[in-house]
Every structure is written in C-alpha cells, then in structure tokens.
Write a protein that holds these residues in place. Structure first.
Motif, PDB file in Angstrom:
ATOM      1  N   GLY A 159       9.743   7.179   2.141  1.00  0.00           N
ATOM      2  CA  GLY A 159      10.370   6.026   2.757  1.00  0.00           C
ATOM      3  C   GLY A 159       9.496   4.795   2.748  1.00  0.00           C
ATOM      4  O   GLY A 159       8.336   4.835   2.343  1.00  0.00           O
ATOM      5  N   ARG A 160      10.085   3.707   3.211  1.00  0.00           N
ATOM      6  CA  ARG A 160       9.421   2.407   3.214  1.00  0.00           C
ATOM      7  C   ARG A 160       9.401   1.859   4.632  1.00  0.00           C
ATOM      8  O   ARG A 160      10.395   1.928   5.360  1.00  0.00           O
ATOM      9  CB  ARG A 160      10.194   1.466   2.300  1.00  0.00           C
ATOM     10  CG  ARG A 160       9.497   0.153   2.059  1.00  0.00           C
ATOM     11  CD  ARG A 160      10.246  -0.659   1.066  1.00  0.00           C
ATOM     12  NE  ARG A 160      11.540  -1.022   1.647  1.00  0.00           N
ATOM     13  CZ  ARG A 160      12.435  -1.751   1.028  1.00  0.00           C
ATOM     14  NH1 ARG A 160      12.231  -2.168  -0.190  1.00  0.00           N
ATOM     15  NH2 ARG A 160      13.567  -2.056   1.618  1.00  0.00           N
ATOM     16  N   VAL A 161       8.267   1.297   5.027  1.00  0.00           N
ATOM     17  CA  VAL A 161       8.128   0.652   6.333  1.00  0.00           C
ATOM     18  C   VAL A 161       9.039  -0.573   6.341  1.00  0.00           C
ATOM     19  O   VAL A 161       9.004  -1.395   5.419  1.00  0.00           O
ATOM     20  CB  VAL A 161       6.657   0.237   6.592  1.00  0.00           C
ATOM     21  CG1 VAL A 161       6.530  -0.513   7.913  1.00  0.00           C
ATOM     22  CG2 VAL A 161       5.737   1.457   6.552  1.00  0.00           C
ATOM     23  N   CYS A 162       9.853  -0.703   7.392  1.00  0.00           N
ATOM     24  CA  CYS A 162      10.810  -1.816   7.414  1.00  0.00           C
ATOM     25  C   CYS A 162      10.708  -2.658   8.682  1.00  0.00           C
ATOM     26  O   CYS A 162      11.667  -3.318   9.068  1.00  0.00           O
ATOM     27  CB  CYS A 162      12.231  -1.305   7.185  1.00  0.00           C
ATOM     28  SG  CYS A 162      12.848  -0.185   8.429  1.00  0.00           S
ATOM     29  N   ASP A 163       9.528  -2.656   9.302  1.00  0.00           N
ATOM     30  CA  ASP A 163       9.307  -3.547  10.438  1.00  0.00           C
ATOM     31  C   ASP A 163       7.958  -4.238  10.281  1.00  0.00           C
ATOM     32  O   ASP A 163       7.251  -4.006   9.307  1.00  0.00           O
ATOM     33  CB  ASP A 163       9.413  -2.797  11.771  1.00  0.00           C
ATOM     34  CG  ASP A 163       8.350  -1.728  11.960  1.00  0.00           C
ATOM     35  OD1 ASP A 163       7.426  -1.616  11.119  1.00  0.00           O
ATOM     36  OD2 ASP A 163       8.419  -1.000  12.959  1.00  0.00           O
ATOM     37  N   ILE A 172       5.602   5.277   2.175  1.00  0.00           N
ATOM     38  CA  ILE A 172       4.958   6.466   2.732  1.00  0.00           C
ATOM     39  C   ILE A 172       5.599   7.712   2.117  1.00  0.00           C
ATOM     40  O   ILE A 172       6.828   7.859   2.125  1.00  0.00           O
ATOM     41  CB  ILE A 172       5.104   6.537   4.265  1.00  0.00           C
ATOM     42  CG1 ILE A 172       4.559   5.276   4.937  1.00  0.00           C
ATOM     43  CG2 ILE A 172       4.382   7.786   4.794  1.00  0.00           C
ATOM     44  CD1 ILE A 172       4.776   5.240   6.446  1.00  0.00           C
ATOM     45  N   VAL A 173       4.737   8.594   1.608  1.00  0.00           N
ATOM     46  CA  VAL A 173       5.142   9.927   1.186  1.00  0.00           C
ATOM     47  C   VAL A 173       4.749  10.867   2.318  1.00  0.00           C
ATOM     48  O   VAL A 173       3.618  10.804   2.811  1.00  0.00           O
ATOM     49  CB  VAL A 173       4.407  10.342  -0.106  1.00  0.00           C
ATOM     50  CG1 VAL A 173       4.737  11.779  -0.467  1.00  0.00           C
ATOM     51  CG2 VAL A 173       4.719   9.397  -1.250  1.00  0.00           C
ATOM     52  N   THR A 208       0.860  -1.176   0.000  1.00  0.00           N
ATOM     53  CA  THR A 208       0.000   0.000   0.000  1.00  0.00           C
ATOM     54  C   THR A 208       0.897   1.226   0.000  1.00  0.00           C
ATOM     55  O   THR A 208       1.990   1.209   0.560  1.00  0.00           O
ATOM     56  CB  THR A 208      -0.903  -0.004   1.245  1.00  0.00           C
ATOM     57  OG1 THR A 208      -1.679  -1.204   1.258  1.00  0.00           O
ATOM     58  CG2 THR A 208      -1.850   1.186   1.254  1.00  0.00           C
ATOM     59  N   TYR A 209       0.426   2.265  -0.641  1.00  0.00           N
ATOM     60  CA  TYR A 209       1.113   3.544  -0.681  1.00  0.00           C
ATOM     61  C   TYR A 209       0.324   4.512   0.196  1.00  0.00           C
ATOM     62  O   TYR A 209      -0.896   4.588   0.082  1.00  0.00           O
ATOM     63  CB  TYR A 209       1.194   4.071  -2.116  1.00  0.00           C
ATOM     64  CG  TYR A 209       1.839   3.081  -3.045  1.00  0.00           C
ATOM     65  CD1 TYR A 209       3.221   2.988  -3.147  1.00  0.00           C
ATOM     66  CD2 TYR A 209       1.059   2.218  -3.813  1.00  0.00           C
ATOM     67  CE1 TYR A 209       3.821   2.061  -3.991  1.00  0.00           C
ATOM     68  CE2 TYR A 209       1.646   1.295  -4.659  1.00  0.00           C
ATOM     69  CZ  TYR A 209       3.024   1.220  -4.749  1.00  0.00           C
ATOM     70  OH  TYR A 209       3.608   0.300  -5.588  1.00  0.00           O
ATOM     71  N   ARG A 219      -2.312  -0.284  10.415  1.00  0.00           N
ATOM     72  CA  ARG A 219      -2.815  -0.681   9.093  1.00  0.00           C
ATOM     73  C   ARG A 219      -1.686  -0.879   8.086  1.00  0.00           C
ATOM     74  O   ARG A 219      -1.890  -1.474   7.037  1.00  0.00           O
ATOM     75  CB  ARG A 219      -3.793   0.369   8.572  1.00  0.00           C
ATOM     76  CG  ARG A 219      -5.053   0.442   9.419  1.00  0.00           C
ATOM     77  CD  ARG A 219      -6.050   1.424   8.884  1.00  0.00           C
ATOM     78  NE  ARG A 219      -6.420   1.096   7.512  1.00  0.00           N
ATOM     79  CZ  ARG A 219      -7.042   1.927   6.694  1.00  0.00           C
ATOM     80  NH1 ARG A 219      -7.367   3.142   7.095  1.00  0.00           N
ATOM     81  NH2 ARG A 219      -7.337   1.564   5.470  1.00  0.00           N
ATOM     82  N   MET A 220      -0.512  -0.389   8.408  1.00  0.00           N
ATOM     83  CA  MET A 220       0.626  -0.471   7.500  1.00  0.00           C
ATOM     84  C   MET A 220       1.318  -1.810   7.624  1.00  0.00           C
ATOM     85  O   MET A 220       1.314  -2.431   8.679  1.00  0.00           O
ATOM     86  CB  MET A 220       1.611   0.662   7.782  1.00  0.00           C
ATOM     87  CG  MET A 220       1.016   2.016   7.537  1.00  0.00           C
ATOM     88  SD  MET A 220       2.147   3.334   8.049  1.00  0.00           S
ATOM     89  CE  MET A 220       1.104   4.755   7.739  1.00  0.00           C
TER      90      MET A 220
END
Length: 147
Positions: free
Chosen positions: A73-77, A51-52, A12-13, A44-45
């Motif tokens: 960036g990108r969620v990394c967890d 994420i912008v 998801t973006y 929800r992520m």
C-alpha cells in the motif's frame, strides 16, 4: 481503486514487519501501525511512500510461521495520528491506500532482493520492524505480489 507505483519522484519504499492478522486489520481499516504502535518510524514516512508488509507469523505473538509478503500500500496522509479507543493502548497510525495483491512467500525471492545480504540468515533483517528498501527490491516484490 488501482494504484500503480510511479517510477519517479523522491518517495521512499518501506518494509513493515507485522503479523498477517494485524496486517488484515490494517487493510480493512485503511491504516498501518509500526513497532507495536510507536510513532518514530511512522513519522519518517511521507505521503505517497510505498509500504510492503512482511508477515513472519499468522498472528502475534503465538501464530504459525508464515514468512510471506501479505499486503502492499501507499501512505495517503501527511502526518501520524493517534487512535484513542482504549486508555491502555493508544497506537500511532498512518492512513493507507492498499492495492489488490496476493500473499507471496519470501523464500523464492531471496536471491533477487539486495537488502538480503546473507541468504542463510535472511530473517535477521526483519527484526528491526520497519526499514527502507530501494526501488529495485520494491519492484521485485510488487511484481511477485501483483502478477
């Protein structure tokens, strides 16, 4: 580390509306918060969601008007965690991997973004804080921020 946005998968973006000052603290610390530290939207992520960060102001609550995309960036967890550094404020966060990008004003992009339904009232969409966007809109913003 350079990270490119994949064009496949079920990610998801998101857009996260945050003052530039708070965004810069998150970039420096490798994390994001949302909605004043509340966990709901962060839960929800998923890992690898993008994420912008949109910043209406330079700082919260009394900064100057900015109206620009300020980080990417990108969620990394895999789950939300709670920071425990102040008994009065223990915000929920997600770990992030940010990519190099340039702060980019939103106004030149308004006609290209499908989540903006009425360009005369474009700022209304950001009042919810965090919301999802489609890949087209993400690609438009990413291209503008990374060219």
């Amino acid at each position: 580390m350079s990270v490119s946005a994949p064009s496949f998968g079920a990610m998801t973006y998101w857009i996260n509306t945050v003052s530039r000052g708070h965004v810069l603290r998150g970039v420096a610390g490798g994390f994001t918060q949302a909605n004043h530290g509340r966990p709901h939207m962060l839960r929800r992520m998923e890992r690898d969601d993008w994420i912008v960060f949109y910043s209406p102001k330079t700082d919260y609550p009394d900064g100057d008007r900015l109206q620009a995309f300020t980080a990417l960036g990108r969620v990394c967890d895999d789950e939300v965690y709670q920071e425990d550094f102040d008994p009065q404020f223990q915000p929920y966060r997600r770990r992030m991997e940010f990519i190099p990008c340039a702060e980019t004003p939103i106004r030149p992009l308004l006609d290209q973004l499908t989540f903006i339904e009425d360009t005369s009232r474009w700022g209304f969409r950001f009042r919810s804080g965090v919301f999802s966007i489609d890949q087209h809109d993400f690609d438009v913003i990413r291209a503008a921020m990374t060219q």
